[in-house]
Design a protein around this motif. Sequence first.
Motif, PDB file in Angstrom:
ATOM      1  N   MET A  36       0.832  -1.159  -0.045  1.00 24.08           N
ATOM      2  CA  MET A  36       0.174   0.132  -0.028  1.00 24.08           C
ATOM      3  C   MET A  36       0.931   1.342  -0.107  1.00 24.08           C
ATOM      4  N   VAL A  37       0.427   2.248  -0.685  1.00 22.26           N
ATOM      5  CA  VAL A  37       1.281   3.320  -0.632  1.00 22.26           C
ATOM      6  C   VAL A  37       0.744   4.470   0.424  1.00 22.26           C
ATOM      7  N   SER A  38       1.768   5.129   1.006  1.00 22.13           N
ATOM      8  CA  SER A  38       1.376   6.182   2.010  1.00 22.13           C
ATOM      9  C   SER A  38       2.323   7.257   1.974  1.00 22.13           C
ATOM     10  N   HIS A  39       1.726   8.392   1.537  1.00 18.21           N
ATOM     11  CA  HIS A  39       2.380   9.638   1.575  1.00 18.21           C
ATOM     12  C   HIS A  39       1.623  10.465   2.742  1.00 18.21           C
ATOM     13  N   SER A  40       2.346  10.994   3.599  1.00 17.35           N
ATOM     14  CA  SER A  40       1.678  12.039   4.407  1.00 17.35           C
ATOM     15  C   SER A  40       1.558  13.271   3.678  1.00 17.35           C
ATOM     16  N   PRO A  41       0.489  13.810   3.731  1.00 17.79           N
ATOM     17  CA  PRO A  41       0.032  14.946   3.018  1.00 17.79           C
ATOM     18  C   PRO A  41       1.089  16.388   3.225  1.00 17.79           C
ATOM     19  N   SER A  42       1.474  16.145   4.682  1.00 16.15           N
ATOM     20  CA  SER A  42       2.487  17.216   4.894  1.00 16.15           C
ATOM     21  C   SER A  42       3.934  17.112   4.396  1.00 16.15           C
ATOM     22  N   ASP A  43       4.106  15.907   3.738  1.00 19.94           N
ATOM     23  CA  ASP A  43       5.162  15.794   2.968  1.00 19.94           C
ATOM     24  C   ASP A  43       5.333  16.946   1.813  1.00 19.94           C
ATOM     25  N   GLN A  44       4.229  17.448   1.180  1.00 20.60           N
ATOM     26  CA  GLN A  44       4.156  18.388   0.178  1.00 20.60           C
ATOM     27  C   GLN A  44       3.831  19.771   0.758  1.00 20.60           C
ATOM     28  N   ASN A  45       4.668  20.630   0.897  1.00 19.34           N
ATOM     29  CA  ASN A  45       4.473  22.126   1.390  1.00 19.34           C
ATOM     30  C   ASN A  45       4.696  23.048   0.335  1.00 19.34           C
TER      31      ASN A  45
ATOM     32  N   PHE B  63      -2.445  18.366  -1.351  1.00 15.14           N
ATOM     33  CA  PHE B  63      -2.817  17.002  -1.555  1.00 15.14           C
ATOM     34  C   PHE B  63      -2.455  16.614  -2.774  1.00 15.14           C
ATOM     35  N   ASP B  64      -1.385  16.284  -3.361  1.00 25.37           N
ATOM     36  CA  ASP B  64      -1.114  16.042  -4.565  1.00 25.37           C
ATOM     37  C   ASP B  64      -1.298  14.643  -5.190  1.00 25.37           C
ATOM     38  N   ARG B  65      -2.048  13.989  -4.292  1.00 24.67           N
ATOM     39  CA  ARG B  65      -2.399  12.629  -4.878  1.00 24.67           C
ATOM     40  C   ARG B  65      -3.898  12.309  -4.256  1.00 24.67           C
ATOM     41  N   TYR B  66      -4.669  11.602  -5.007  1.00 24.75           N
ATOM     42  CA  TYR B  66      -6.164  11.394  -4.620  1.00 24.75           C
ATOM     43  C   TYR B  66      -5.889  10.792  -3.207  1.00 24.75           C
ATOM     44  N   HIS B  67      -5.280   9.866  -2.957  1.00 19.14           N
ATOM     45  CA  HIS B  67      -5.375   9.057  -1.748  1.00 19.14           C
ATOM     46  C   HIS B  67      -5.087   9.881  -0.466  1.00 19.14           C
ATOM     47  N   GLU B  68      -4.134  10.839  -0.768  1.00 20.05           N
ATOM     48  CA  GLU B  68      -3.834  11.921   0.210  1.00 20.05           C
ATOM     49  C   GLU B  68      -4.967  12.813   0.674  1.00 20.05           C
ATOM     50  N   LEU B  69      -5.821  13.061  -0.094  1.00 18.49           N
ATOM     51  CA  LEU B  69      -6.975  13.569   0.300  1.00 18.49           C
ATOM     52  C   LEU B  69      -8.169  12.630   0.976  1.00 18.49           C
ATOM     53  N   GLY B  70      -7.834  11.446   0.381  1.00 14.73           N
ATOM     54  CA  GLY B  70      -8.631  10.273   1.440  1.00 14.73           C
ATOM     55  C   GLY B  70      -8.244  10.237   2.681  1.00 14.73           C
TER      56      GLY B  70
ATOM     57  N   ILE C  66      -9.493   2.785   1.428  1.00 14.00           N
ATOM     58  CA  ILE C  66     -10.731   3.437   0.398  1.00 14.00           C
ATOM     59  C   ILE C  66     -10.257   3.930  -0.895  1.00 14.00           C
ATOM     60  N   VAL C  67      -9.447   4.810  -1.173  1.00 13.67           N
ATOM     61  CA  VAL C  67      -9.193   5.120  -2.346  1.00 13.67           C
ATOM     62  C   VAL C  67      -8.251   4.424  -3.327  1.00 13.67           C
ATOM     63  N   VAL C  68      -6.942   3.781  -2.563  1.00 12.94           N
ATOM     64  CA  VAL C  68      -6.045   3.364  -3.412  1.00 12.94           C
ATOM     65  C   VAL C  68      -6.621   2.074  -4.211  1.00 12.94           C
ATOM     66  N   PRO C  69      -7.223   1.083  -3.581  1.00 12.16           N
ATOM     67  CA  PRO C  69      -7.716  -0.021  -4.580  1.00 12.16           C
ATOM     68  C   PRO C  69      -8.556   0.460  -5.661  1.00 12.16           C
ATOM     69  N   GLN C  70      -9.381   1.320  -5.473  1.00 12.27           N
ATOM     70  CA  GLN C  70     -10.372   2.028  -6.672  1.00 12.27           C
ATOM     71  C   GLN C  70      -9.681   2.913  -7.393  1.00 12.27           C
ATOM     72  N   GLN C  71      -8.742   3.752  -7.195  1.00  9.12           N
ATOM     73  CA  GLN C  71      -8.012   4.305  -7.847  1.00  9.12           C
ATOM     74  C   GLN C  71      -7.043   3.316  -8.999  1.00  9.12           C
ATOM     75  N   LEU C  72      -6.452   2.292  -8.492  1.00  7.05           N
ATOM     76  CA  LEU C  72      -5.623   1.245  -9.152  1.00  7.05           C
ATOM     77  C   LEU C  72      -6.653   0.444 -10.164  1.00  7.05           C
ATOM     78  N   ILE C  73      -7.891   0.167  -9.489  1.00  4.96           N
ATOM     79  CA  ILE C  73      -8.488  -0.418 -10.679  1.00  4.96           C
ATOM     80  C   ILE C  73      -8.910   0.573 -11.675  1.00  4.96           C
ATOM     81  N   VAL C  74      -9.128   1.533 -11.605  1.00  9.47           N
ATOM     82  CA  VAL C  74      -9.437   2.583 -12.682  1.00  9.47           C
ATOM     83  C   VAL C  74      -8.333   2.874 -13.582  1.00  9.47           C
ATOM     84  N   GLU C  75      -7.077   3.053 -12.809  1.00  8.50           N
ATOM     85  CA  GLU C  75      -5.906   3.489 -13.842  1.00  8.50           C
ATOM     86  C   GLU C  75      -5.238   2.294 -14.539  1.00  8.50           C
ATOM     87  N   VAL C  76      -5.347   1.170 -13.744  1.00  5.25           N
ATOM     88  CA  VAL C  76      -4.628  -0.109 -14.351  1.00  5.25           C
ATOM     89  C   VAL C  76      -5.752  -0.588 -15.296  1.00  5.25           C
TER      90      VAL C  76
END
Length: 450
Positions: free
Chosen positions: A1-10, A103-110, A122-132
């Motif tokens: 699973m992917v995990s970015h902290s939204p605070s990474d992007q300032n 929030f540079d990525r959909y899952h960060e907003l999630g 909630i977000v990553v599996p759905q986003q991956l199904i769509v994109e892949v």
Amino acid sequence: MVSHSPSDQNYASNNTQADTRSEKEKAIDDWLPISSSRNAKWWYSAFHNVTAMVGAGVLGLPYAMAELGWGPGVAVLIISWVVTLYTLWQMVEMHEMVPGKRFDRYHELGQHAFGEKLGLYIVVPQQLIVEVGVNIIYMVTGGTSLKKFHDVVCSSCKDIKLTYFIMIFASAHFVLSHLPNFNSISGVSLAAAVMSLSYSTIAWAASVHKGVVKDVDYGYKAKSTAGKVLNFFSALGDVAFAYAGHNVVLEIQATIPSTPEKPSKGPMWRGVIVAYIIVALCYFPVSLIGYWMFGNSVDDNILITLEKPAWLIAMANLFVVVHVIGSYQIYAMPVFDMIETVLVKKMHFKPSRALRFITRNIYVALTMFIGITFPFFGGLLSFFGGFAFAPTTYFLPCIMWLAIKKPRKYSLSWWTNWICIVLGVLLMILAPIGGLRQIIIKAKTYKFYS
């Protein structure tokens, strides 16, 4: 699973909040495809969004109209356009809703809306199904359009398997997939956006030139009630597939520079408006004129129905190939970002060209292999894609908006979001039912690697 902290992007220039990242973290963020380049202009947003949204699925919209009928068909097209524009606006607004963060990525907003772990699940599996899923569909679409181009240009030539054309199409991506980030594919994306408008125009203009067919029938193709209902559900899935751009919208916005005085939502929204006008110019004439001219005799790809003039149909298929090359890259970039994030941040691989070369080639090869194995993937996508397309586009942004913004109960914003959620949930339940029937019908006559 992917995990970015939204605070990474300032914000680089935001003095109200200090950048707490270590030098190593900054170096990784500057290397990752989504956050490495932030100098995009508003028109980048316009053509990236057109490329992401207007898939070759536009050529199937007259067929969807034939399964929906005049009244419901026009209503579904207009409602989808309005609802998805509204949910896209919400995502653009939420990109920088917390001062000092992006929030540079959909899952960060999630993660911000639902919590660190739950948001990810909630977000990553759905986003991956769509994109892949879209990438696999585009492998098949690119190969099919190349085959059609070959068959039209050289009708007397020996028949070549679809498998080989998909492999030829994939060869372009073994090269293009090594472009490092979103801004580096802007040229490919611009060409793709121009092509989408071109082949859409060819589709409806050639239909007008051909004129209304003799004994045109606007009734439903299926004779049984069950057939009509299931076709209707399947067509809803086709329309939902036509509006899949939300899965990459935050990632596109991440490439636009932003300061507290000039946030990125201004240029991003300008680009989105231009993109949606172009989307309307592609979708509405093709679906309405195509259905008007051919009625329920229209094929699931209107270019097949047209047949002549041969040179124009060959050119339109070539335009589809160029467009799908750009679309594939737009949807692949967030997937590359997720894979590279996991490898570098979780598994502590060193960020390098070699890592990128191996992972991206494996991904392209995988989508090519699945595309060759299941060329009826379109039906598959309305089946399990219905579970992901409808949420990420139609109602997940609304749920996030309600969770974060908390509009007053029974206010206009509250009602609008709940109506979108209800429509989206209905779409998520109904579209896969129709998709399953399409798979069963096509699988009966299918031979592997034919």
